[in-house]
Design a protein around this motif. Structure first.
Motif, short mmCIF file in Angstrom:
data_model
loop_
_atom_site.label_atom_id
_atom_site.label_comp_id
_atom_site.label_asym_id
_atom_site.label_seq_id
_atom_site.Cartn_x
_atom_site.Cartn_y
_atom_site.Cartn_z
N GLN A 271 0.85 -1.20 0.00
CA GLN A 271 0.00 0.00 0.00
C GLN A 271 0.88 1.25 0.00
OE1 GLN A 271 -3.58 0.89 0.33
NE2 GLN A 271 -2.60 2.88 0.02
N PRO A 272 0.83 2.06 -1.07
CA PRO A 272 1.59 3.31 -1.03
C PRO A 272 1.01 4.25 0.03
CG PRO A 272 1.01 2.73 -3.27
CD PRO A 272 0.21 1.83 -2.37
N LEU A 273 1.90 4.92 0.71
CA LEU A 273 1.46 5.84 1.78
C LEU A 273 2.16 7.16 1.59
CD1 LEU A 273 2.34 3.04 4.06
CD2 LEU A 273 0.16 4.19 4.53
N HIS A 274 1.55 8.19 2.15
CA HIS A 274 2.26 9.45 2.11
C HIS A 274 2.17 10.12 3.48
CE1 HIS A 274 4.44 12.58 0.21
NE2 HIS A 274 3.58 13.50 0.67
N ALA A 275 3.29 10.72 3.89
CA ALA A 275 3.31 11.44 5.17
C ALA A 275 3.46 12.93 4.88
CB ALA A 275 4.48 10.94 6.02
N THR A 298 6.44 19.12 -7.21
CA THR A 298 6.50 17.79 -6.58
C THR A 298 7.80 17.63 -5.80
OG1 THR A 298 7.07 17.09 -8.81
CG2 THR A 298 4.92 16.43 -8.01
N LEU A 299 7.89 16.54 -5.03
CA LEU A 299 9.04 16.32 -4.13
C LEU A 299 10.39 16.28 -4.84
CD1 LEU A 299 7.66 13.67 -1.64
CD2 LEU A 299 8.41 16.00 -1.14
N ASP A 300 10.34 16.00 -6.14
CA ASP A 300 11.61 15.99 -6.88
C ASP A 300 12.01 17.40 -7.31
OD1 ASP A 300 9.61 16.41 -8.67
OD2 ASP A 300 10.07 14.72 -9.97
N VAL A 312 -5.56 15.19 -7.71
CA VAL A 312 -4.66 15.85 -6.77
C VAL A 312 -5.19 15.76 -5.35
CG1 VAL A 312 -3.52 17.49 -8.33
CG2 VAL A 312 -5.73 18.09 -7.31
N ILE A 313 -4.24 15.80 -4.40
CA ILE A 313 -4.58 15.94 -2.99
C ILE A 313 -4.42 17.44 -2.70
CG2 ILE A 313 -4.06 15.14 -0.66
CD1 ILE A 313 -4.56 12.82 -2.58
N THR A 314 -5.38 17.99 -1.98
CA THR A 314 -5.34 19.45 -1.77
C THR A 314 -5.47 19.79 -0.29
OG1 THR A 314 -7.73 19.57 -1.95
CG2 THR A 314 -6.47 19.91 -3.98
N GLY A 324 -1.29 9.53 -5.51
CA GLY A 324 -0.80 8.21 -5.87
C GLY A 324 0.49 8.20 -6.66
N VAL A 325 1.06 9.35 -6.91
CA VAL A 325 2.28 9.40 -7.73
C VAL A 325 3.44 10.01 -6.94
CG1 VAL A 325 3.31 10.19 -9.90
CG2 VAL A 325 0.87 9.64 -9.81
N MET A 326 3.26 11.25 -6.50
CA MET A 326 4.32 11.88 -5.73
C MET A 326 3.76 13.03 -4.90
SD MET A 326 8.02 13.23 -7.05
CE MET A 326 8.77 11.68 -7.44
N GLY A 327 4.31 13.16 -3.72
CA GLY A 327 3.86 14.22 -2.83
C GLY A 327 4.33 15.60 -3.31
N GLY A 328 3.79 16.63 -2.66
CA GLY A 328 4.16 17.99 -3.02
C GLY A 328 5.25 18.53 -2.10
N ILE A 348 -0.81 11.02 8.00
CA ILE A 348 -0.50 9.88 7.13
C ILE A 348 -1.69 9.58 6.24
CG2 ILE A 348 0.00 7.40 7.11
CD1 ILE A 348 1.21 8.20 10.01
N GLU A 349 -1.41 9.46 4.96
CA GLU A 349 -2.46 9.12 4.00
C GLU A 349 -2.26 7.69 3.54
OE1 GLU A 349 -2.29 11.30 0.11
OE2 GLU A 349 -2.21 9.26 -0.67
N ALA A 350 -3.33 6.89 3.59
CA ALA A 350 -3.33 5.58 2.93
C ALA A 350 -4.62 5.55 2.14
CB ALA A 350 -3.29 4.45 3.95
N HIS A 352 -6.84 4.76 -1.80
CA HIS A 352 -6.92 3.86 -2.95
C HIS A 352 -7.40 4.67 -4.14
CE1 HIS A 352 -8.59 0.51 -5.44
NE2 HIS A 352 -7.39 0.05 -5.12
N PHE A 353 -6.55 4.73 -5.17
CA PHE A 353 -6.86 5.55 -6.34
C PHE A 353 -7.12 4.67 -7.55
CE2 PHE A 353 -3.87 8.11 -3.74
CZ PHE A 353 -4.74 9.15 -3.41
N ASP A 354 -7.85 5.25 -8.50
CA ASP A 354 -8.20 4.54 -9.73
C ASP A 354 -6.94 4.23 -10.56
OD1 ASP A 354 -9.94 3.65 -11.90
OD2 ASP A 354 -9.16 5.43 -12.91
N GLU A 370 7.46 4.40 -7.32
CA GLU A 370 7.10 3.12 -6.70
C GLU A 370 5.60 3.10 -6.40
OE1 GLU A 370 8.92 0.48 -6.18
OE2 GLU A 370 10.94 1.20 -6.56
N ALA A 371 5.08 4.26 -6.00
CA ALA A 371 3.65 4.34 -5.66
C ALA A 371 2.80 4.17 -6.92
CB ALA A 371 3.35 5.68 -4.99
N SER A 372 3.13 4.90 -7.97
CA SER A 372 2.28 4.84 -9.17
C SER A 372 2.34 3.44 -9.79
CB SER A 372 2.69 5.90 -10.19
OG SER A 372 3.93 5.60 -10.78
N1 TYR Z 1 5.09 8.78 -0.38
C1 TYR Z 1 5.42 8.61 -1.74
C2 TYR Z 1 5.85 9.95 -2.39
O1 TYR Z 1 5.67 10.99 -1.89
C3 TYR Z 1 4.33 7.96 -2.55
C4 TYR Z 1 2.96 8.56 -2.56
C5 TYR Z 1 2.71 9.74 -3.23
C6 TYR Z 1 1.89 7.93 -1.94
C7 TYR Z 1 1.45 10.29 -3.33
C8 TYR Z 1 0.63 8.45 -2.01
C9 TYR Z 1 0.42 9.63 -2.68
O2 TYR Z 1 -0.86 10.17 -2.73
O3 TYR Z 1 6.42 9.96 -3.43
#
Ligand code: TYR
Length: 837
Positions: A271-275, A298-300, A312-314, A324-328, A348-350, A352-354, A370-372
């Protein structure tokens, strides 16, 4: 997916004697592609111990700064005296705990350690970096600094879990569940018939009203969102070694405790998670589609302009994550190095995305994480709350945080998927009698609920979203019963013969070219359109008209090939670049030409066999797909040695390859001077056949044009040949089988014919062949002669040997002569040939 055996053993009680290779064999037989088993630390030998740096003396006067250290290693060196060690790294201080390798030890790669003089001192061992221990990237370039509480003198091989085996599994796109240790452990448990300790079976508190507020505006894109919060994380807390090591073994880099924990749980449970740093999130968390043109960093560190389809998560101010791809970056966890601003409270987010939505977003932004990768392939929606709980537990344990009582869970209810399948369906698919009992047991093993007698009603487990229909269930039964146990019976070909004529020709051509020293190099059929410029094709060359793919694998190669040369030349260049300079490669394959008018593709029925008309309509909508054969050559054609001087490949070799192919196709090839874009104008042969009475250019051979060599970065004097095999075949002898062998003697007759110079040999030969009739077994041109005095101006003489034979009798001289005369007569009529006296 990389799976350390030590981690797998936590959930399945494998016998202690089972090796990585044994597990590999079991999993492969269950249908999982375990590509390799990496042996970590197999050549490692101690003493390798934990030490504490006592003193550091800076040695002056060397090119780079060097340190002379004394290190307490406890009694590991036998004396208890401090160990004197010279070290080039600088990322440690007096008091730090480090990993020390003592004389007598061997490091990965067979590097043995002994006391040695260096920089004017004697170094009794080494202080190690993670690289030197074969641990992979730890994000630092320097030596490993262990947590302060680590015990001096302790065995570091054990502490750092340096000896392990790692299975590398190429997970197919349908088996997202196997992108986790949990999933692979489940498969392992099934394969061994052992129970699984499911790490997702955790006590999770019921959702309540005081969790972090979450609002989902797009339930179609996100059907589940669990949010938990942890407060009071110790800013200086770092990931413990075991956690860092596990991340490294699965191929991830340790970053900071909170991030490492979310990654760890993702690997464990899939399960991909985001903090999120709670202090940076403003107001409620939301999930929605992006507004066209909205941006997020994004985090990169990349600013991305969003598309209206991206999820998007807002928070109150806008996007804080690409779902589900990368955090901000705006809510990123602050690193532990930065104790002042360090994150102490997290959300913490856990969720489930389409799958399709995530796949499209990852592709659109060229951002595969890894998440996507997991969401695209299917994540177990039921694992979300357990994964969030596991993350909370680890943060509390490792960072001294407090789990807040609030639990948010937003769930769009959905019924579990049910499939109805006749109990004997797997038997029918496999042609084997498994029987109802086996079918039910196997389906239960993979986690299905099964009811019913002859007609089974099967509810599939939440972690197998790939099981959609009856055939999927049949596949599960068959793979677990073992593909190797399926009896192999050859399908009966309709004609009673093995291969089709086409297939046989394809094989013959391949064998003949292999026999001539060419190596087969099959390539992808995709090309870039720039390659046609590089090949020097004219603007109106038909080979430039390509079929473009709607959904190309790579944006750089969006078109289907019209020639085999781009692929083969690419292979030649790559091999040449890696030091193989003497190359002779061939490929046989389809090329693609769009139809002049684009007919509309018919409808493909799914519930019955298409009718002949429907098949014809579908065929007509496909591009034209002739088969080509091509070769490319560079470097030496013959090696030098005691047997001779060797010889470089040249244009004549390319022409000879065309002859080899033509011979297999039974076609008479005319080779004449030609001119075509990719080839050197002075060293280009045109390959011609006569089919249905007309000449047809079927290909070219020779040395490539210097401009083409330059544009494509190819070695000097690269030669190539490409020919249309279908064209050759049409011109060829259309009796596919080899003629019967006659035991009666052959009668040979030679004829020399005088014709006008421009008359091609192939035409004369075709007329001779036809005129000679059935008794002709073979025909060979053995002499071409031009002499104006003897033959007259503009004339040439072609001499042929005709071989006659009958299957049932010895031919008389008269019979053979009559056949020869008939042959000459037809050649005279068709080509104006005159028998030379
Ligand atoms: N935590 C990981 C990241 O930030 C993967 C992730 C990204 C998980 C976005 C969920 C999410 O909504 O890259």
């Amino acid at each position: 997916m990389r799976v350390p055996l030590s981690w797998l053993r936590e959930y399945v009680d494998l016998p202690a004697t089972e090796t990585g290779r044994d597990v590999q064999a079991k999993l492969i037989s269950a249908g999982l592609e375990v590509e390799t088993v990496e042996q970590l630390g197999h050549d490692l030998k101690g003493p390798l111990v934990v030490g504490q740096v006592l003193t550091i003396e800076e040695l002056e006067g060397f090119k780079k700064p060097i340190r002379f250290c004394t290190v307490d290693v406890g009694r590991a060196n036998g004396t208890g005296e401090p160990q004197e060690i010279v070290c080039g790294a600088r990322n440690f201080a007096v008091g730090d705990k480090v990993v020390v390798v003592l004389p007598g030890a061997t490091l990965p790669g067979g590097f043995s350690i002994s006391a040695r003089k260096t920089y004017g001192r004697t170094s009794h061992g080494m202080i190690c970096s993670s690289d030197e221990l074969g641990m992979g990237d730890d994000g630092t370039k320097g030596i490993i600094v262990l947590p302060p509480e680590t015990e001096v003198g302790r065995d570091a091989i054990e502490l750092l879990e340096l000896v392990d085996e790692v299975l590398d599994i190429a997970v197919t796109a349908n088996r997202g569940d196997c992108l986790s240790i949990r999933g692979v452990a489940r498969e392992t448990a099934i394969a061994y018939g052992l129970p699984l300790r499911d790490p997702a079976l955790l006590d999770v508190p019921a959702p309540n009203a005081f969790g972090y507020p979450v609002k989902i505006s797009e339930p179609l894109g996100c059907d589940r969102f669990t949010a938990r919060t942890v407060s009071g994380l110790r800013p200086e807390a770092r990931s413990p070694i075991w956690l860092q090591r596990r991340l490294q073994k699965v191929g991830m880099r340790p970053i900071s405790l909170a991030v490492d924990v979310t990654n760890y749980v993702m690997m464990e449970l899939g399960q991909p998670l985001h903090a999120y740093d709670r202090g940076l999130v403003q107001g409620a968390i939301g999930v929605r589609r992006a507004e066209e043109g909205e941006t997020i960093v994004t985090l990169d560190g990349v600013e991305r302009t969003l598309h209206a389809e991206d999820l998007v998560i807002t928070d109150d101010r806008g996007p804080i994550g690409l779902a589900g791809v990368m955090g901000g970056a705006n809510t990123e966890i602050a690193d532990h190095d930065d104790v002042e601003g360090a994150t102490t409270d997290v959300v913490i987010e856990a969720a489930h995305f389409d799958a399709v939505s995530i796949a499209r977003t990852a592709r659109r932004h060229k951002l595969s994480s890894e998440a996507s990768r997991r969401f695209e392939r299917g994540v177990d929606p039921q694992a979300a709350s357990a994964a969030a709980q596991r993350t909370v537990d680890l943060l509390v344990l490792l960072a001294g945080g407090t789990a807040d009582a609030g639990v948010t869970e937003v769930i769009a209810p959905s019924a579990p998927h049910t499939i109805t399948v006749p109990a004997d369906h797997p038997d029918k698919v496999a042609g084997v009698t498994y029987g109802r009992e086996t079918v039910v047991r196997r389906l239960q093993e993979i986690g299905c609920d099964v009811y019913g007698q002859d007609e089974l009603i099967v509810t599939v487990p939440s972690w197998r979203p790939d099981l959609l229909e009856a055939n999927d269930l049949a596949e599960e039964v068959i793979r677990l019963e073992g593909y190797e146990n399926l009896p192999s019976t050859l399908p009966k070909p309709p004609s009673g013969r093995g291969l089709t004529h086409r297939q046989r020709l394809h094989r013959r051509v391949g064998r003949a070219l292999a026999g001539a020293g060419y190596v087969e190099a099959p390539n992808y059929p995709f090309v870039s359109e720039q390659v046609f410029d590089q090949l020097g094709l004219d603007a109106d060359d038909p080979a430039r008209r390509v079929v473009r793919l709607v959904n190309p694998l790579s944006d750089e190669e969006p078109a289907l090939r019209t020639s085999l040369l781009p692929g083969l030349l690419g292979a030649l260049r790559r091999n040449d670049g890696r030091g193989s300079h003497d190359l002779a490669l061939f490929e046989t394959g389809l090329v693609f030409h769009p139809r002049a008018e684009r007919p509309v593709a018919g409808h493909v029925p799914v519930d019955r066999r298409p009718t002949d008309e429907e098949i014809a309509a579908l065929d007509a909508a496909l591009p034209e797909q002739p088969r080509h054969v091509a070769v490319v050559l560079a470097g030496a054609r013959e090696q030098a040695g005691w047997w001779g001087k060797g010889r470089p490949a040249d244009w004549a070799d390319a022409v000879e390859a065309a002859r080899v192919v033509a011979r297999e196709a039974g076609a008479d090839l005319v080779v004449r001077k030609g001119r075509y874009g990719p080839w050197h104008p002075g060293r280009c042969a045109e390959l011609v056949v006569v089919a249905d009475g007309a000449e047809q250019v079927v290909g070219h051979a020779g040395e490539l044009h210097p401009r083409v060599l330059k544009a494509l970065g190819l070695p000097e004097r690269t030669c190539a040949m490409e020919v249309n095999l279908d064209g050759l075949e049409r011109a060829g002898d259309d009796t596919p089988q080899a003629p019967g062998i006659s035991t009666f003697p052959v009668a040979t007759q030679d004829v020399a014919l005088v014709v006008d110079k421009p008359v091609p040999h192939a035409e004369v030969e075709a007329a001779l062949r036809e005129g000679a009739g059935e008794l002709l077994e073979g025909i060979r041109l053995f002499d071409v002669y031009e002499n104006a005095e003897q033959l007259g101006d503009g004339k040439k003489s072609l001499a042929y040997a005709l071989r006659f034979r009958a299957g049932d009798r010895t031919l008389t001289v008269d019979e053979a002569s009559a056949a020869r005369d008939a042959a000459v007569a037809l050649a005279a009529e068709r080509t104006g040939a005159v028998l030379r006296g």
